[in-house]
Design an enzyme around this catalytic site. Structure first.
Site, PDB file in Angstrom:
ATOM      1  N   CYS A 159      -1.390  -8.774  25.547  1.00 58.23           N
ATOM      2  CA  CYS A 159      -1.712  -7.472  24.965  1.00 58.23           C
ATOM      3  C   CYS A 159      -0.546  -6.517  25.195  1.00 58.23           C
ATOM      4  CB  CYS A 159      -2.976  -6.916  25.610  1.00 58.23           C
ATOM      5  SG  CYS A 159      -3.341  -5.227  25.113  1.00 58.23           S
ATOM      6  N   CYS A 183      -7.270  -9.026  22.600  1.00 61.65           N
ATOM      7  CA  CYS A 183      -7.085  -8.812  24.028  1.00 61.65           C
ATOM      8  C   CYS A 183      -8.479  -8.869  24.640  1.00 61.65           C
ATOM      9  CB  CYS A 183      -6.458  -7.442  24.274  1.00 61.65           C
ATOM     10  SG  CYS A 183      -6.617  -6.898  25.985  1.00 61.65           S
ATOM     11  N   CYS A 229      -2.026  -3.592  27.802  1.00 64.58           N
ATOM     12  CA  CYS A 229      -2.443  -3.853  29.179  1.00 64.58           C
ATOM     13  C   CYS A 229      -1.833  -5.130  29.745  1.00 64.58           C
ATOM     14  CB  CYS A 229      -3.965  -3.892  29.280  1.00 64.58           C
ATOM     15  SG  CYS A 229      -4.693  -5.379  28.564  1.00 64.58           S
ATOM     16  N   GLU A 256      -9.038   6.714 -24.212  1.00 65.65           N
ATOM     17  CA  GLU A 256      -9.497   5.407 -23.723  1.00 65.65           C
ATOM     18  C   GLU A 256      -8.660   5.003 -22.519  1.00 65.65           C
ATOM     19  OE1 GLU A 256      -8.819   2.442 -26.752  1.00 65.65           O
ATOM     20  OE2 GLU A 256      -7.010   3.480 -27.379  1.00 65.65           O
ATOM     21  N   LYS A 260      -6.063   3.087 -20.093  1.00 66.22           N
ATOM     22  CA  LYS A 260      -4.766   2.444 -20.267  1.00 66.22           C
ATOM     23  C   LYS A 260      -4.744   1.217 -19.357  1.00 66.22           C
ATOM     24  CE  LYS A 260       0.140   3.478 -20.438  1.00 66.22           C
ATOM     25  NZ  LYS A 260       0.514   2.240 -19.748  1.00 66.22           N
ATOM     26  N   TYR A 271      -8.069  -6.835 -24.185  1.00 69.92           N
ATOM     27  CA  TYR A 271      -8.686  -5.662 -24.797  1.00 69.92           C
ATOM     28  C   TYR A 271      -7.803  -5.213 -25.948  1.00 69.92           C
ATOM     29  CZ  TYR A 271     -12.241  -5.303 -21.279  1.00 69.92           C
ATOM     30  OH  TYR A 271     -13.329  -5.563 -20.493  1.00 69.92           O
ATOM     31  N   LYS A 331      -1.108   9.506 -17.026  1.00 69.47           N
ATOM     32  CA  LYS A 331      -1.103   8.485 -15.972  1.00 69.47           C
ATOM     33  C   LYS A 331      -1.647   8.962 -14.632  1.00 69.47           C
ATOM     34  CE  LYS A 331       2.206   5.136 -17.336  1.00 69.47           C
ATOM     35  NZ  LYS A 331       3.369   4.395 -16.846  1.00 69.47           N
ATOM     36  N   CYS A 354      -8.742  -2.877  29.396  1.00 68.57           N
ATOM     37  CA  CYS A 354      -7.643  -2.543  28.493  1.00 68.57           C
ATOM     38  C   CYS A 354      -7.763  -1.085  28.046  1.00 68.57           C
ATOM     39  CB  CYS A 354      -7.666  -3.463  27.280  1.00 68.57           C
ATOM     40  SG  CYS A 354      -6.359  -3.106  26.119  1.00 68.57           S
ATOM     41  N   ASP A 363      -3.624  -1.995 -17.422  1.00 73.64           N
ATOM     42  CA  ASP A 363      -2.338  -2.348 -16.841  1.00 73.64           C
ATOM     43  C   ASP A 363      -2.144  -3.852 -16.990  1.00 73.64           C
ATOM     44  OD1 ASP A 363       0.026  -1.935 -15.645  1.00 73.64           O
ATOM     45  OD2 ASP A 363      -0.756  -1.621 -13.635  1.00 73.64           O
TER      46      ASP A 363
END
Ligand SMILES: [Zn+2]
Length: 677
Positions: A420, A438, A423, A125, A127, A236, A326, A443, A129
């Site tokens: 920028c 920009c 440029c 099943e 796992k 769960y 895991k 550019c 977290d």
């Protein structure tokens, strides 16, 4: 007391009504929070709840110990009391790779003295977290809830756990129900709710949670249960602690028992025969990890037969017949060494953190995106900070949060430049947008990104024209517009570092080969904001040529399936610009565009398909092409708009969803028949 004014008969009626309401609300909580299948509207539910609250207020003596009104909070505690588990909460050994899991299986055969050629039966099943929890029920009523703590003793969080709607305050049914029983489970916060919570925390300038697990733990360990009640935690369950007199032959049967009592159990559980079947399940779940509504960090594998599990016994306090298999971690902490700024195709300035190298999801990570200045401000990210970074799927890693506790005061705040960085032109930030851009037409950074986008595999697909070569071509001044790619000369390429006779010819040939693209590849390749590959396909099918897009109005564009006001606006802005039109026309002069796939009128016109699993003869991409060639559409997720799901071997959650929604499901053979093959 008010009660005394009522006759005995009416008092009995009130007590009965309170019992009825309590039972009804428990039933509806179960339908809503455990089965995800409510029978009544929220308004009707609220009405029942308020009626119960009122009756209980007038007759507090009649309030039942499992009253759902306990779910809205309770007294603010000063500290958590210690709570000793009747049976310790164990920790599992880990398997961090498929090799380690196979080694576990080999060991299990050995200590069970089972022939290595025979498959062991495993219960597998997800796992979750989250935060492990021990629920104690006496005569079917929840009497206490405690965190795992050190495994022997945890913290008493009963008041808080009562506020979680998925937690039964009273066990349903009661076949084989022991007088006293401990139920083990995991309290989690779904990913969507986690993101919402962090948004709110950010707005309030409060600490962000690094991940759903931290958020769940932080929400549950609140001295004021009303705060816990306001967080959409869920539960769960997966096992038992103390459970005298309870017996079942397998782990699977134990979980079925939990489900029959009204506890939420994950639907992603299965019995596997042998290690390889477990590994297939493990991989299948990993592929779905991004779309699951909650975080998982692996699968739990247990010997399914209780007799074998008992025989396996324990080793240093871990059950030898169970293992946590895991997935590679997706979050790590590291240090931000510097913040640089990248300029994208549309001129967007993206701050990127250069971090100390760290292993994440199986790769060494050196950079993590910071998205934009607003995100940096919201998360209060500074150069020198220790941060949590995260990688989900193939997406570029991002900085999730700062570990503020270890700040030294030497960290440096960061601000995006007003010019920028490539440029030197001014940077613009439109009101309501988070992104700074920009706005220069000349550019170089934007040009490189635009060219890279045009030649990428999903667009014109010029083989061998990678990032570095685009950079060289632009820097040398050979490519200033899209069309320049098709005018490149061998002599020019030979001037560039790393190019020889053969490699120059290869690249020129690849460019020639790219002159006959599908229409959608050209539309996608133009790199218009919000126009991704699938939108480009729909536009291609609708307009059949590029030119009509030059003059299309919003009304015209909104006719196209899936095109909304945002996409329409972006297209209009793009083509209204004479420079863009000129450059696009120049590009088109070099191309012989293939006629788009048959539009309306195909066998499957107007039908939406979802493909899942592995087909006996067709690759997924081939099936997609065949469907699209007949005017059908292939979508990646099942919804009410899906007409058909085509399922092959190992079909996953999409198949479940199709069944839930009643969408017709068929196999490859039936699809081929539909296509007239
Ligand atoms: Zn620029």
């Amino acid at each position: 007391m008010v009660s005394s004014k009522l006759s005995n008969a009416s008092l009995t009626a009130v007590a009965q009504r309170i019992r009825d309401l309590t039972a009804q609300i428990h039933h509806h909580d179960f339908r809503y929070y455990v089965l995800d299948d409510p029978e009544i509207s929220d308004a009707e539910y609220d009405k029942l709840f308020r009626e119960l609250e009122n009756l209980e207020k007038q007759h507090p003596d009649f309030r039942l110990s499992d009253s759902p009104t306990f779910r809205v909070g309770g007294k603010v505690a000063e500290a958590f009391q210690k709570s000793r588990h009747r049976v310790p909460m164990l920790s599992l050994a880990n398997a961090l790779s498929e090799e380690e899991f196979r080694a576990f299986d080999v060991r299990a055969h050995r200590f069970l003295e089972v022939d290595p050629a025979k498959n062991l039966e495993y219960f597998v099943e997800l796992k979750f977290d989250g935060l492990s929890i021990n629920l104690t029920y006496e005569d079917g009523t929840l009497v206490s809830a405690a965190t795992r703590g050190d495994g022997e003793t945890g913290e008493d969080v009963t008041q808080n756990v009562r506020t979680i709607r998925a937690v039964p305050l009273r066990i349903q049914g009661g076949a084989h129900l022991p007088k006293l029983i401990e139920i083990r489970g995991e309290v989690i916060l779904p990913v969507k709710d986690f993101e919402k919570l962090n948004q709110e925390q950010g707005k309030k300038r409060q600490k962000l949670f690094a991940n759903p697990r931290n958020a769940a733990a932080g929400s549950l360990r609140q001295l004021d249960p009303a705060i816990t009640a306001s967080r959409p935690l869920t539960l769960y369950t997966y096992g038992f602690g103390y459970s005298e007199g309870l017996s079942a032959p397998t782990m699977a049967a134990y979980e079925d028992l939990l489900a029959s009592w009204g506890f939420p159990v994950g639907k992603w559980r299965t019995v596997c025969h042998g290690a390889e079947e477990v590994i297939r399940f493990y991989r299948k779940i990993e592929a779905q990890r991004e779309v699951l509504p909650f975080e998982i960090d692996g699968v739990v594998v247990k010997l399914n037969r209780i007799a074998e599990l008992d025989r396996a016994g324990f080793i240093s306090r871990s059950p030898r017949g169970m293992v946590a298999f895991k997935y590679p971690p997706r979050q790590e902490t590291t240090i931000i060494e510097d913040i640089i700024v990248q300029v994208g195709r549309t001129g967007a300035l993206t701050p990127v953190a250069i971090v100390s190298p760290v292993q994440l999801g199986g790769a060494s990570v050196r950079r993590a995106t910071l998205h934009n200045q607003d995100e940096i401000d919201r998360k209060d990210i500074r150069i020198g900070d220790r941060v949590v970074i995260q990688r989900a799927g193939d997406v570029i890693p991002e900085v999730v949060s700062v570990v503020t506790d270890v700040r030294t005061g030497k960290e440096i705040k960061f601000r995006l430049p007003v010019h920028c960085p490539v440029c030197g032109s001014a940077v613009e930030k439109k009101p309501g947008e988070a992104v700074s851009r920009c706005v220069s037409r000349n550019c170089v950074a934007q040009l490189k990104e635009r060219i890279r986008h045009l030649v990428m595999i999903d667009a014109l697909n010029v083989d061998g024209l990678g990032e570095r070569i685009v950079e060289q071509l632009v820097d040398a001044g050979f490519v200033k517009t899209y069309a320049d790619i098709f005018d490149l000369k061998k002599e020019q390429l030979l001037e560039l570092e790393g190019f020889a006779e053969k490699s120059s010819e290869n690249l020129l040939k690849a460019i020639q080969d790219a002159r006959q693209p599908d229409l959608y590849r050209v539309i996608f390749g133009l790199g218009i904001r919000h126009v991704g590959e699938s939108t480009a396909k729909l536009l291609a099918r609708h307009f059949a040529e590029v030119e009509p897009l030059f003059t299309a109005t919003e009304q015209d564009l909104l006719q196209v399936e899936e095109v909304g006001p945002e996409v329409a606006k972006s297209l209009i802005e793009f083509f209204r610009d004479p420079e863009h039109r000129k450059e696009t026309k120049a590009l088109l002069n070099h191309l012989q565009i293939k006629a788009p796939v048959r539009a309306a009128g195909g066998r499957l016109a107007g039908k939406t398909f979802v493909l899942t699993g592995t087909f006996p003869t067709l690759a997924r991409s081939e099936a997609t092409q065949l469907i699209e060639a007949e005017g059908g559409k292939v979508s990646s997720s099942v919804s009410k708009k899906t007409d058909y799901v085509v399922a092959g071997e190992e079909a996953g959650s999409k198949l479940d969803r199709a069944r839930d929604l009643g969408v017709p499901v068929f196999d490859e053979a039936a699809l081929l028949k539909m296509l007239g093959k």
